[in-house]
Design a protein around this motif. Sequence first.
Motif, PDB file in Angstrom:
ATOM      1  N   ALA A  39       0.833  -1.202   0.000  1.00  0.00           N
ATOM      2  CA  ALA A  39       0.000   0.000   0.000  1.00  0.00           C
ATOM      3  C   ALA A  39       0.869   1.254   0.000  1.00  0.00           C
ATOM      4  O   ALA A  39       0.582   2.229  -0.722  1.00  0.00           O
ATOM      5  CB  ALA A  39      -0.937  -0.011   1.200  1.00  0.00           C
ATOM      6  N   THR A  40       1.945   1.228   0.777  1.00  0.00           N
ATOM      7  CA  THR A  40       2.859   2.372   0.816  1.00  0.00           C
ATOM      8  C   THR A  40       3.585   2.539  -0.514  1.00  0.00           C
ATOM      9  O   THR A  40       3.740   3.666  -1.009  1.00  0.00           O
ATOM     10  CB  THR A  40       3.889   2.190   1.955  1.00  0.00           C
ATOM     11  OG1 THR A  40       3.187   1.981   3.173  1.00  0.00           O
ATOM     12  CG2 THR A  40       4.796   3.388   2.074  1.00  0.00           C
ATOM     13  N   ILE A  41       4.001   1.441  -1.111  1.00  0.00           N
ATOM     14  CA  ILE A  41       4.698   1.494  -2.403  1.00  0.00           C
ATOM     15  C   ILE A  41       3.780   2.073  -3.474  1.00  0.00           C
ATOM     16  O   ILE A  41       4.199   2.916  -4.279  1.00  0.00           O
ATOM     17  CB  ILE A  41       5.204   0.088  -2.792  1.00  0.00           C
ATOM     18  CG1 ILE A  41       6.318  -0.353  -1.844  1.00  0.00           C
ATOM     19  CG2 ILE A  41       5.681   0.046  -4.236  1.00  0.00           C
ATOM     20  CD1 ILE A  41       6.641  -1.834  -1.901  1.00  0.00           C
ATOM     21  N   ILE A  42       2.532   1.650  -3.488  1.00  0.00           N
ATOM     22  CA  ILE A  42       1.575   2.174  -4.472  1.00  0.00           C
ATOM     23  C   ILE A  42       1.321   3.653  -4.208  1.00  0.00           C
ATOM     24  O   ILE A  42       1.258   4.459  -5.143  1.00  0.00           O
ATOM     25  CB  ILE A  42       0.262   1.360  -4.420  1.00  0.00           C
ATOM     26  CG1 ILE A  42       0.511  -0.050  -4.945  1.00  0.00           C
ATOM     27  CG2 ILE A  42      -0.844   2.040  -5.217  1.00  0.00           C
ATOM     28  CD1 ILE A  42      -0.647  -0.996  -4.747  1.00  0.00           C
ATOM     29  N   TYR A  43       1.187   4.033  -2.935  1.00  0.00           N
ATOM     30  CA  TYR A  43       0.957   5.427  -2.587  1.00  0.00           C
ATOM     31  C   TYR A  43       2.122   6.310  -3.054  1.00  0.00           C
ATOM     32  O   TYR A  43       1.917   7.409  -3.545  1.00  0.00           O
ATOM     33  CB  TYR A  43       0.760   5.563  -1.074  1.00  0.00           C
ATOM     34  CG  TYR A  43       0.596   6.983  -0.607  1.00  0.00           C
ATOM     35  CD1 TYR A  43      -0.616   7.634  -0.769  1.00  0.00           C
ATOM     36  CD2 TYR A  43       1.649   7.658  -0.008  1.00  0.00           C
ATOM     37  CE1 TYR A  43      -0.774   8.945  -0.350  1.00  0.00           C
ATOM     38  CE2 TYR A  43       1.505   8.966   0.419  1.00  0.00           C
ATOM     39  CZ  TYR A  43       0.289   9.606   0.241  1.00  0.00           C
ATOM     40  OH  TYR A  43       0.142  10.907   0.654  1.00  0.00           O
ATOM     41  N   LYS A  44       3.344   5.803  -2.924  1.00  0.00           N
ATOM     42  CA  LYS A  44       4.535   6.556  -3.339  1.00  0.00           C
ATOM     43  C   LYS A  44       4.781   6.465  -4.854  1.00  0.00           C
ATOM     44  O   LYS A  44       5.757   7.010  -5.348  1.00  0.00           O
ATOM     45  CB  LYS A  44       5.777   6.040  -2.604  1.00  0.00           C
ATOM     46  CG  LYS A  44       5.723   6.222  -1.112  1.00  0.00           C
ATOM     47  CD  LYS A  44       6.254   7.556  -0.737  1.00  0.00           C
ATOM     48  CE  LYS A  44       6.380   7.654   0.771  1.00  0.00           C
ATOM     49  NZ  LYS A  44       6.993   8.865   1.180  1.00  0.00           N
ATOM     50  N   LYS A  45       3.909   5.721  -5.559  1.00  0.00           N
ATOM     51  CA  LYS A  45       4.000   5.548  -7.017  1.00  0.00           C
ATOM     52  C   LYS A  45       5.332   4.931  -7.435  1.00  0.00           C
ATOM     53  O   LYS A  45       5.981   5.373  -8.373  1.00  0.00           O
ATOM     54  CB  LYS A  45       3.751   6.868  -7.736  1.00  0.00           C
ATOM     55  CG  LYS A  45       2.354   7.401  -7.502  1.00  0.00           C
ATOM     56  CD  LYS A  45       2.094   8.674  -8.245  1.00  0.00           C
ATOM     57  CE  LYS A  45       0.649   9.049  -8.019  1.00  0.00           C
ATOM     58  NZ  LYS A  45       0.417  10.399  -7.675  1.00  0.00           N
ATOM     59  N   LYS A  46       5.715   3.883  -6.710  1.00  0.00           N
ATOM     60  CA  LYS A  46       6.935   3.132  -7.024  1.00  0.00           C
ATOM     61  C   LYS A  46       6.555   1.806  -7.677  1.00  0.00           C
ATOM     62  O   LYS A  46       5.397   1.394  -7.651  1.00  0.00           O
ATOM     63  CB  LYS A  46       7.745   2.857  -5.752  1.00  0.00           C
ATOM     64  CG  LYS A  46       8.147   4.085  -4.973  1.00  0.00           C
ATOM     65  CD  LYS A  46       9.294   4.780  -5.622  1.00  0.00           C
ATOM     66  CE  LYS A  46       9.705   5.982  -4.773  1.00  0.00           C
ATOM     67  NZ  LYS A  46      10.868   6.636  -5.255  1.00  0.00           N
ATOM     68  N   ASN A  47       7.541   1.130  -8.253  1.00  0.00           N
ATOM     69  CA  ASN A  47       7.312  -0.153  -8.903  1.00  0.00           C
ATOM     70  C   ASN A  47       7.354  -1.260  -7.847  1.00  0.00           C
ATOM     71  O   ASN A  47       8.351  -1.428  -7.152  1.00  0.00           O
ATOM     72  CB  ASN A  47       8.376  -0.386  -9.982  1.00  0.00           C
ATOM     73  CG  ASN A  47       8.091  -1.596 -10.827  1.00  0.00           C
ATOM     74  OD1 ASN A  47       7.047  -2.227 -10.679  1.00  0.00           O
ATOM     75  ND2 ASN A  47       9.005  -1.920 -11.705  1.00  0.00           N
TER      76      ASN A  47
END
Length: 122
Positions: A19-27
């Motif tokens: 969820a954090t990775i998606i929020y930060k727009k990372k792969n």
Amino acid sequence: MRSCGRFQHDEISCSDAVATIIYKKKNREDYCSTYYSNKNFQDTYAFSIETLPSESTWDIPAHILKVIMIPPIARKQPARPPSNNHKKGFNEEKFKRSKVTYSKCGTSGHDKKTCPNFAYPN
């Protein structure tokens, strides 16, 4: 920062990390082991595995057939000794209830509302 330890164990991100990775727009693939990549998954099933022939066609040497396998000797693991005061189940003596009697009439099986001997005004 709190960690559930899933990445350290499985090398795959937990739902909070995703969820954090998606929020930060990372792969997401950058935060996961390559073991779980789509390519490795496809490579795993790229070739077929042949099944074993019937057991009756196996060629087993005679010296192997003579070997008798016995299970290892099991040792009792160290543990706390059992206590005599185990928790009693519902049907054991501690939980058996005596019959409840209604104090006004002295009979059992009913209460104030359902007593057949006394009529109370509503």
